[in-house]
Design a protein around this motif. Structure first.
Motif, PDB file in Angstrom:
ATOM      1  N   ARG A   1       0.574   3.756  -3.064  1.00 28.27           N
ATOM      2  CA  ARG A   1      -0.056   5.060  -2.831  1.00 28.27           C
ATOM      3  C   ARG A   1       0.952   6.202  -2.905  1.00 28.27           C
ATOM      4  O   ARG A   1       0.597   7.313  -3.260  1.00 28.27           O
ATOM      5  N   LYS A   2       2.184   5.947  -2.542  1.00 23.61           N
ATOM      6  CA  LYS A   2       3.219   6.983  -2.543  1.00 23.61           C
ATOM      7  C   LYS A   2       4.243   6.745  -3.642  1.00 23.61           C
ATOM      8  O   LYS A   2       5.413   7.083  -3.501  1.00 23.61           O
TER       9      LYS A   2
ATOM     10  N   THR B   1       0.829  -1.204   0.000  1.00 25.83           N
ATOM     11  CA  THR B   1       0.000   0.000   0.000  1.00 25.83           C
ATOM     12  C   THR B   1       0.864   1.255   0.000  1.00 25.83           C
ATOM     13  O   THR B   1       0.587   2.202  -0.740  1.00 25.83           O
TER      14      THR B   1
END
Length: 185
Positions: A155-156, A151
């Motif tokens: 996400r980053k 994640t």
């Protein structure tokens, strides 16, 4: 079109690398514990059979150790190319950890079998029960670490993996694979 590189906030990148460093250190420690417990399963084998003889603690621990080393090397690397490669390796190891459903299943089988004092656990069912309980706990925490890592990487990705641009397929494929395997079992 010109190659426009994204400006990456160094404080945000350092914060994310620190988070990955913490997860990697936990993964490395859990991997060492898992390998030791896996070896102890064989020490206390006493005539045991499958699933006790699967060696799940050893090979799952080696994957966790690799996950941890990749994350720590990425964090402490000063070379951008090495850091990029090890961050990609850390992400891939997150996917591999998530796909290791068999390790979790074999550990649960060993735990249930030995808690019922089945003859498959050999002459040390109590020790085998405790050791398999530890392996189950390690795999649960390993799955949590892999989900958090995937994640975070996904996400980053603009901060951790600016070279990825629009590549998102791998993480979603891993999520779908894991859900389907879990439902099938």
């Amino acid at each position: 079109m010109e190659d426009q590189t994204l400006k990456v906030n160094p404080q945000e990148r350092e914060r994310l690398l620190s988070f990955l460093r913490t997860m990697s250190a936990i993964g490395l420690a859990l991997g060492v514990v898992s390998v030791i417990v896996g070896i102890l399963v064989f020490v206390y084998l006493g005539g045991g059979q499958y699933p006790v003889t699967s060696g799940v603690g050893i090979w799952y621990g080696l994957i966790l150790i690799t996950f941890g080393i990749q994350g720590l090397v990425a964090n402490f690397s000063t070379d951008e190319k090495t850091q990029r490669k090890t961050l990609n390796g850390h992400y891939i190891m997150s996917i591999v950890l998530m796909a290791m459903v068999y390790a979790f299943i074999a550990a649960i089988q060993g735990l249930v079998t030995c808690s019922q004092k089945d003859e498959k656990c050999g002459s040390n069912p109590d020790e085998q029960t405790a050791l398999h309980a530890i392996v189950v706990a390690v795999t649960v925490v390993g799955y949590f670490l892999s989900i958090m890592s995937m994640t975070t990487h996904q996400r980053k990705r603009s901060v951790l993996h600016p070279e990825w641009k629009n590549h998102a397929g791998c993480v979603y494929t891993s999520y779908i694979y894991t859900i389907l395997v879990s439902l099938w079992l």
